[in-house]
Design a protein around this motif. Sequence first.
Motif, mmCIF file in Angstrom:
data_model
loop_
_atom_site.group_PDB
_atom_site.id
_atom_site.type_symbol
_atom_site.label_atom_id
_atom_site.label_comp_id
_atom_site.label_asym_id
_atom_site.label_seq_id
_atom_site.Cartn_x
_atom_site.Cartn_y
_atom_site.Cartn_z
ATOM 1 N N LEU A 1 -6.944 -60.838 33.310
ATOM 2 C CA LEU A 1 -5.532 -61.112 33.064
ATOM 3 C C LEU A 1 -4.754 -59.921 32.498
ATOM 4 C CD1 LEU A 1 -5.582 -64.768 31.648
ATOM 5 C CD2 LEU A 1 -5.252 -64.004 34.005
ATOM 6 N N PRO A 2 -5.304 -59.165 31.512
ATOM 7 C CA PRO A 2 -4.500 -58.081 30.925
ATOM 8 C C PRO A 2 -4.081 -56.995 31.909
ATOM 9 C CG PRO A 2 -6.349 -58.637 29.496
ATOM 10 C CD PRO A 2 -6.580 -59.345 30.798
ATOM 11 N N THR A 3 -4.780 -56.865 33.023
ATOM 12 C CA THR A 3 -4.405 -55.853 34.010
ATOM 13 C C THR A 3 -3.775 -56.478 35.255
ATOM 14 O OG1 THR A 3 -6.686 -55.887 34.866
ATOM 15 C CG2 THR A 3 -6.125 -54.178 33.274
ATOM 16 N N VAL A 4 -4.371 -57.566 35.745
ATOM 17 C CA VAL A 4 -3.897 -58.158 37.005
ATOM 18 C C VAL A 4 -2.473 -58.681 36.879
ATOM 19 C CG1 VAL A 4 -4.211 -60.073 38.621
ATOM 20 C CG2 VAL A 4 -6.175 -58.708 37.905
ATOM 21 N N LEU A 5 -2.188 -59.438 35.823
ATOM 22 C CA LEU A 5 -0.858 -60.044 35.714
ATOM 23 C C LEU A 5 0.256 -59.001 35.508
ATOM 24 C CD1 LEU A 5 -1.460 -63.363 33.753
ATOM 25 C CD2 LEU A 5 -1.470 -62.929 36.208
ATOM 26 N N PRO A 6 0.143 -58.079 34.537
ATOM 27 C CA PRO A 6 1.205 -57.063 34.410
ATOM 28 C C PRO A 6 1.372 -56.216 35.673
ATOM 29 C CG PRO A 6 -0.127 -57.131 32.421
ATOM 30 C CD PRO A 6 -0.843 -57.959 33.440
ATOM 31 N N ASP A 7 0.253 -55.832 36.291
ATOM 32 C CA ASP A 7 0.348 -55.041 37.520
ATOM 33 C C ASP A 7 1.011 -55.858 38.624
ATOM 34 O OD1 ASP A 7 -0.856 -52.929 36.270
ATOM 35 O OD2 ASP A 7 -2.826 -53.212 37.200
ATOM 36 N N GLY A 8 0.699 -57.158 38.676
ATOM 37 C CA GLY A 8 1.302 -58.018 39.681
ATOM 38 C C GLY A 8 2.800 -58.173 39.480
ATOM 39 N N VAL A 9 3.218 -58.286 38.219
ATOM 40 C CA VAL A 9 4.651 -58.395 37.927
ATOM 41 C C VAL A 9 5.367 -57.113 38.358
ATOM 42 C CG1 VAL A 9 6.362 -58.577 36.079
ATOM 43 C CG2 VAL A 9 4.343 -60.050 36.049
ATOM 44 N N ARG A 10 4.743 -55.975 38.095
ATOM 45 C CA ARG A 10 5.357 -54.698 38.486
ATOM 46 C C ARG A 10 5.451 -54.572 40.008
ATOM 47 N NH1 ARG A 10 1.418 -52.821 34.532
ATOM 48 N NH2 ARG A 10 2.440 -52.412 32.523
ATOM 49 N N ALA A 11 4.468 -55.147 40.711
ATOM 50 C CA ALA A 11 4.413 -54.986 42.170
ATOM 51 C C ALA A 11 5.264 -56.000 42.914
ATOM 52 C CB ALA A 11 2.962 -55.088 42.648
ATOM 53 N N ALA A 12 5.474 -57.164 42.318
ATOM 54 C CA ALA A 12 6.199 -58.231 43.008
ATOM 55 C C ALA A 12 7.683 -57.877 43.130
ATOM 56 C CB ALA A 12 6.027 -59.554 42.264
ATOM 57 N N GLY A 13 8.272 -58.269 44.236
ATOM 58 C CA GLY A 13 9.689 -58.008 44.441
ATOM 59 C C GLY A 13 10.509 -59.276 44.311
ATOM 60 N N GLY A 14 11.822 -59.099 44.174
ATOM 61 C CA GLY A 14 12.720 -60.241 44.135
ATOM 62 C C GLY A 14 12.602 -61.102 42.900
ATOM 63 N N LEU A 15 12.200 -60.522 41.770
ATOM 64 C CA LEU A 15 12.048 -61.295 40.547
ATOM 65 C C LEU A 15 13.387 -61.477 39.845
ATOM 66 C CD1 LEU A 15 8.846 -59.623 39.008
ATOM 67 C CD2 LEU A 15 8.972 -61.590 40.551
ATOM 68 N N LEU A 16 13.548 -62.610 39.195
ATOM 69 C CA LEU A 16 14.643 -62.828 38.255
ATOM 70 C C LEU A 16 14.006 -62.948 36.880
ATOM 71 C CD1 LEU A 16 16.919 -65.417 40.133
ATOM 72 C CD2 LEU A 16 17.341 -62.973 39.792
ATOM 73 N N THR A 17 14.202 -61.937 36.052
ATOM 74 C CA THR A 17 13.508 -61.897 34.763
ATOM 75 C C THR A 17 14.264 -61.027 33.775
ATOM 76 O OG1 THR A 17 11.396 -61.365 33.671
ATOM 77 C CG2 THR A 17 12.084 -59.943 35.496
ATOM 78 N N ASP A 18 14.033 -61.277 32.506
ATOM 79 C CA ASP A 18 14.567 -60.388 31.470
ATOM 80 C C ASP A 18 13.467 -59.510 30.885
ATOM 81 O OD1 ASP A 18 13.179 -62.380 30.168
ATOM 82 O OD2 ASP A 18 14.732 -62.807 28.676
ATOM 83 N N LEU A 19 12.300 -59.502 31.530
ATOM 84 C CA LEU A 19 11.212 -58.619 31.106
ATOM 85 C C LEU A 19 11.544 -57.176 31.457
ATOM 86 C CD1 LEU A 19 8.093 -60.670 32.284
ATOM 87 C CD2 LEU A 19 8.592 -60.062 29.912
ATOM 88 N N THR A 20 11.524 -56.299 30.471
ATOM 89 C CA THR A 20 11.687 -54.870 30.705
ATOM 90 C C THR A 20 10.310 -54.238 30.898
ATOM 91 O OG1 THR A 20 11.541 -54.287 28.363
ATOM 92 C CG2 THR A 20 13.717 -54.878 29.221
ATOM 93 N N ALA A 21 10.298 -52.957 31.238
ATOM 94 C CA ALA A 21 9.021 -52.252 31.375
ATOM 95 C C ALA A 21 8.246 -52.289 30.060
ATOM 96 C CB ALA A 21 9.268 -50.811 31.814
ATOM 97 N N LEU A 22 8.957 -52.150 28.945
ATOM 98 C CA LEU A 22 8.305 -52.219 27.640
ATOM 99 C C LEU A 22 7.755 -53.613 27.370
ATOM 100 C CD1 LEU A 22 7.606 -50.793 24.997
ATOM 101 C CD2 LEU A 22 9.871 -51.432 24.128
ATOM 102 N N ASP A 23 8.493 -54.633 27.787
ATOM 103 C CA ASP A 23 8.029 -56.007 27.591
ATOM 104 C C ASP A 23 6.770 -56.292 28.405
ATOM 105 O OD1 ASP A 23 10.187 -56.577 25.914
ATOM 106 O OD2 ASP A 23 11.455 -57.198 27.592
ATOM 107 N N ILE A 24 6.700 -55.734 29.605
ATOM 108 C CA ILE A 24 5.499 -55.919 30.433
ATOM 109 C C ILE A 24 4.301 -55.263 29.757
ATOM 110 C CG2 ILE A 24 4.448 -55.413 32.664
ATOM 111 C CD1 ILE A 24 7.251 -55.567 33.891
ATOM 112 N N ASN A 25 4.521 -54.103 29.127
ATOM 113 C CA ASN A 25 3.441 -53.459 28.371
ATOM 114 C C ASN A 25 3.027 -54.334 27.189
ATOM 115 O OD1 ASN A 25 3.448 -51.222 30.053
ATOM 116 N ND2 ASN A 25 4.856 -50.061 28.763
ATOM 117 N N THR A 26 4.002 -54.969 26.537
ATOM 118 C CA THR A 26 3.686 -55.882 25.431
ATOM 119 C C THR A 26 2.870 -57.064 25.934
ATOM 120 O OG1 THR A 26 5.695 -55.270 24.224
ATOM 121 C CG2 THR A 26 4.674 -57.365 23.644
ATOM 122 N N LEU A 27 3.218 -57.577 27.109
ATOM 123 C CA LEU A 27 2.450 -58.664 27.711
ATOM 124 C C LEU A 27 1.001 -58.246 27.940
ATOM 125 C CD1 LEU A 27 2.142 -61.402 29.175
ATOM 126 C CD2 LEU A 27 3.029 -60.284 31.238
ATOM 127 N N ALA A 28 0.813 -57.051 28.488
ATOM 128 C CA ALA A 28 -0.544 -56.551 28.736
ATOM 129 C C ALA A 28 -1.312 -56.394 27.425
ATOM 130 C CB ALA A 28 -0.475 -55.216 29.474
#
Length: 296
Positions: free
Chosen positions: A215-242
């Motif tokens: 999960l710590p790698t697959v999910l953040p990497d997947g969020v970065r790779a997925a297109g057409g997202l509606l989110t308030d997650l920033t790049a820093l927030d994705i790092n916090t998620l990981a």
Amino acid sequence: MRMNTPRAFWLAFFLTLAVVVPLLGSFALWAVWQQADQAMRAAQSTSGLRVQVPTGENTFNLLAVVAGEDPAFVLVRPDAAGGTLEIWTVPAKSVVRTTSGSYTTLQDCYDDAGPGRAAQALADTLGIEVRYYLAATRTGWGTIADGLGQIRVNLDGVADPASLARAGLAEDPVAQLAPARLDELLEQLGCTGTETDAVRAAVWLAAARQKAEQLPTVLPDGVRAAGGLLTDLTALDINTLAQTLEFWVNGQGEVDGGVLPGDWNARDGRYEFSDETLSFAAERLGGAGGETEKAG
């Protein structure tokens, strides 16, 4: 004068000692000093390293939305310090309070104003903070979860016997699938109402338990790779998620979840929260109470 007498020998011997001993002593002291200096430097460099531990940033609620004509909602709460990961599906027909003070369903709120407004309405209703929201199409969620591979999920007691029979799982209710193929399973089951939410929760929970290390790698990497997202997650927030998921995994965290407590109102076709829901939110989701009035 003869120099090979015993007196001359001892005189030379003691003169040699007078020169050698101070030299040996100085060398020994120098070696001890060097060792002490190296130990001090190592201690100083080690003391400058910050030991990373979970903070308040590593505990939050995130509303995940599966976008489409029939959207689905999942409230996810990683608590790295507490060592827990909560995954609760929220029925689309849940009654929520809007910022204007009126009441509507979570789905209608999402359809009218998007995932951010839906997250805020759910937060206000339950008395919790929803720090982030993430909405993706079914294809987008497939991209996010694609790296997790196959999981096994026991649907006994989750799906109705008739649904299991339609999917060919009456004899053995254990389904094997990639999380990205969840919608195909739901179509095979022919689920309706909160049964769909229960099956979705079961699959998400099985993925979290069986694929925790990924999960710590697959999910953040997947969020970065997925297109057409509606989110308030920033790049820093994705790092916090990981980082949060990494803390949780290293702490051998627990997973719990299901369908968010509430009552199905068959007459109005709505899912209504109760005092039990608010108590649950206060205990498990960092809540402090909210509104449970029913929509008119």
